[in-house]
Design an enzyme around this catalytic site. Structure first.
Site, PDB file in Angstrom:
ATOM      1  N   ASP A   1     -24.950 -34.887 -10.827  1.00 42.10           N
ATOM      2  CA  ASP A   1     -24.047 -34.268 -11.811  1.00 42.10           C
ATOM      3  C   ASP A   1     -23.702 -32.756 -11.828  1.00 42.10           C
ATOM      4  OD1 ASP A   1     -27.068 -33.090 -11.695  1.00 42.10           O
ATOM      5  OD2 ASP A   1     -27.083 -31.741 -13.609  1.00 42.10           O
TER       6      ASP A   1
ATOM      7  N   ARG B   1     -22.243 -37.674 -14.365  1.00 45.83           N
ATOM      8  CA  ARG B   1     -23.755 -38.443 -13.685  1.00 45.83           C
ATOM      9  C   ARG B   1     -22.856 -40.149 -13.983  1.00 45.83           C
ATOM     10  NH1 ARG B   1     -28.297 -36.823 -12.529  1.00 45.83           N
ATOM     11  NH2 ARG B   1     -29.252 -34.728 -13.962  1.00 45.83           N
TER      12      ARG B   1
ATOM     13  N   GLU C   1     -32.591 -41.140  -2.132  1.00 43.63           N
ATOM     14  CA  GLU C   1     -32.417 -39.432  -2.646  1.00 43.63           C
ATOM     15  C   GLU C   1     -30.880 -39.825  -3.451  1.00 43.63           C
ATOM     16  OE1 GLU C   1     -32.622 -36.954  -3.700  1.00 43.63           O
ATOM     17  OE2 GLU C   1     -34.272 -35.926  -2.896  1.00 43.63           O
ATOM     18  N   ASP C   2     -30.366 -39.444  -3.900  1.00 46.16           N
ATOM     19  CA  ASP C   2     -28.376 -38.805  -3.978  1.00 46.16           C
ATOM     20  C   ASP C   2     -27.745 -37.722  -3.025  1.00 46.16           C
ATOM     21  OD1 ASP C   2     -29.592 -36.535  -4.871  1.00 46.16           O
ATOM     22  OD2 ASP C   2     -28.920 -36.620  -6.908  1.00 46.16           O
TER      23      ASP C   2
ATOM     24  N   ASP D   1     -29.583 -32.123   1.140  1.00 45.36           N
ATOM     25  CA  ASP D   1     -28.715 -30.534   1.589  1.00 45.36           C
ATOM     26  C   ASP D   1     -29.400 -30.334   2.140  1.00 45.36           C
ATOM     27  OD1 ASP D   1     -27.621 -28.617   0.928  1.00 45.36           O
ATOM     28  OD2 ASP D   1     -27.045 -28.916  -1.184  1.00 45.36           O
TER      29      ASP D   1
ATOM     30  N   LYS E   1     -33.316 -37.356 -11.400  1.00 49.54           N
ATOM     31  CA  LYS E   1     -32.243 -38.549 -11.709  1.00 49.54           C
ATOM     32  C   LYS E   1     -30.508 -38.582 -10.641  1.00 49.54           C
ATOM     33  CE  LYS E   1     -32.115 -35.650 -16.829  1.00 49.54           C
ATOM     34  NZ  LYS E   1     -31.711 -34.808 -17.183  1.00 49.54           N
ATOM     35  N   GLY E   2     -30.336 -37.913 -10.535  1.00 50.76           N
ATOM     36  CA  GLY E   2     -29.494 -38.214  -9.038  1.00 50.76           C
ATOM     37  C   GLY E   2     -29.275 -39.483  -8.592  1.00 50.76           C
TER      38      GLY E   2
ATOM     39  N   PHE F   1     -19.964 -28.969  -3.254  1.00 45.16           N
ATOM     40  CA  PHE F   1     -20.750 -29.194  -4.547  1.00 45.16           C
ATOM     41  C   PHE F   1     -20.342 -30.704  -4.925  1.00 45.16           C
ATOM     42  CE2 PHE F   1     -22.157 -29.117  -8.740  1.00 45.16           C
ATOM     43  CZ  PHE F   1     -23.456 -29.735  -8.490  1.00 45.16           C
ATOM     44  N   VAL F   2     -20.726 -31.319  -4.710  1.00 40.23           N
ATOM     45  CA  VAL F   2     -19.941 -33.015  -5.398  1.00 40.23           C
ATOM     46  C   VAL F   2     -21.168 -33.516  -6.636  1.00 40.23           C
ATOM     47  CG1 VAL F   2     -19.519 -33.828  -3.271  1.00 40.23           C
ATOM     48  CG2 VAL F   2     -22.181 -33.782  -4.275  1.00 40.23           C
TER      49      VAL F   2
HETATM   50  P1  IMP Z   1     -32.320 -29.791  -0.862  1.00 41.08           P
HETATM   51  O1  IMP Z   1     -33.065 -29.505  -1.510  1.00 41.08           O
HETATM   52  O2  IMP Z   1     -31.495 -28.390  -0.814  1.00 41.08           O
HETATM   53  O3  IMP Z   1     -32.553 -31.244   0.200  1.00 41.08           O
HETATM   54  O4  IMP Z   1     -31.338 -30.102  -2.499  1.00 41.08           O
HETATM   55  C1  IMP Z   1     -31.401 -31.684  -2.747  1.00 41.08           C
HETATM   56  C2  IMP Z   1     -31.374 -31.768  -4.434  1.00 41.08           C
HETATM   57  O5  IMP Z   1     -30.309 -31.001  -4.638  1.00 41.08           O
HETATM   58  C3  IMP Z   1     -30.965 -32.975  -4.212  1.00 41.08           C
HETATM   59  O6  IMP Z   1     -31.367 -34.242  -4.450  1.00 41.08           O
HETATM   60  C4  IMP Z   1     -29.692 -32.929  -5.388  1.00 41.08           C
HETATM   61  O7  IMP Z   1     -30.620 -33.729  -6.728  1.00 41.08           O
HETATM   62  C5  IMP Z   1     -29.590 -31.676  -5.771  1.00 41.08           C
HETATM   63  N1  IMP Z   1     -28.201 -31.246  -5.083  1.00 41.08           N
HETATM   64  C6  IMP Z   1     -27.800 -30.662  -3.975  1.00 41.08           C
HETATM   65  N2  IMP Z   1     -26.113 -31.038  -3.063  1.00 41.08           N
HETATM   66  C7  IMP Z   1     -25.722 -31.296  -4.567  1.00 41.08           C
HETATM   67  C8  IMP Z   1     -24.347 -31.454  -4.672  1.00 41.08           C
HETATM   68  O8  IMP Z   1     -23.760 -30.906  -4.044  1.00 41.08           O
HETATM   69  N3  IMP Z   1     -24.378 -31.788  -6.527  1.00 41.08           N
HETATM   70  C9  IMP Z   1     -24.961 -32.506  -7.011  1.00 41.08           C
HETATM   71  N4  IMP Z   1     -26.651 -32.007  -7.080  1.00 41.08           N
HETATM   72  C10 IMP Z   1     -27.710 -31.484  -5.660  1.00 41.08           C
HETATM   73 MG    MG Z   2     -32.117 -35.160  -6.546  1.00 39.74          MG
END
Ligand code: IMP
Ligand code: MG
Length: 179
Positions: free
Chosen positions: A163, A169, A103-104, A107, A48-49, A156-157
């Site tokens: 969210d 959101r 992507e939002d 990470d 959703k982000g 974390f944001v």
């Molecule tokens: P990754 O797989 O570790 O790269 O995480 C990516 C997904 O985790 C993103 O698409 C976000 O939906 C969620 N995410 C990662 N960090 C944050 C954050 O700080 N706040 C909110 N959602 C996050």
């Molecule tokens: Mg995401």
């Protein structure tokens, strides 16, 4: 402007203002308009982000483009579970298309690495990634992140689509969790 805020009973502080966010999204759109001049683009918005990022970005794209949506989830609470769940899959025809994934936040890169693998099965012409926020220092994926709105630290944001436990959101600014 409110500098601190509670989101679902956790304390957050202002990180990025709505003006900065809007400016950087327009900057990404301009880069895409230049890089893809003469081409059609197919955007894939990761729900959703990324919904706020996608909708704002698209208003500044001046090339022919289409969009589809995928919904996956890897987070629980404030940390990545490392496991990807598909809630709504890819259903667009991607063969031969110039795909840009929206992507939002990128990470660890687990989500985007998995998603690129899924998209490649559909034989697009090429794939690139545009993310509003990039936690570059902990990114561990093999794919290049071509467009990033902001490089942020590993905190974390929430806000502007992102969210904390489904809350936050709708905020127009982005906030980070207080340490
Ligand atoms: P990754 O797989 O570790 O790269 O995480 C990516 C997904 O985790 C993103 O698409 C976000 O939906 C969620 N995410 C990662 N960090 C944050 C954050 O700080 N706040 C909110 N959602 C996050
Ligand atoms: Mg995401």
């Amino acid at each position: 402007m409110q500098k601190t805020i509670a989101i679902n009973k956790k304390d957050f502080e202002l990180l990025l203002t709505s003006d900065e966010i809007q400016r950087n999204i327009v900057r990404i759109a301009e880069e895409i308009n230049n890089d893809y001049a003469g081409k059609n683009i197919h955007f894939i918005c990761v729900l959703k982000g990324a919904f706020m990022f996608a909708s704002k970005l698209m208003t500044s794209i001046n090339l022919p483009c289409s969009i589809s949506f995928i919904r996956i989830s890897s987070y629980s609470g404030t940390s990545s579970s490392g496991k990807i769940k598909t809630i709504m899959g890819l259903n667009a025809h991607l063969a031969g298309k110039h795909v840009i994934v929206l992507e939002d936040i990128v990470d660890t890169g687990t989500t985007i690495t998995w998603l690129i693998g899924e998209i490649e099965k559909h034989n697009p012409a090429d794939i690139s990634i545009a993310t509003l926020c990039f936690k570059k220092s902990i990114y561990n994926g093999p794919v290049h992140i071509k467009y990033a709105g902001f490089e942020i630290s590993n905190r974390f944001v929430a806000g502007f689509g992102m969210d904390y436990e489904e809350y936050g959101r709708t905020l127009k600014n982005i906030y980070r969790i207080k340490s």
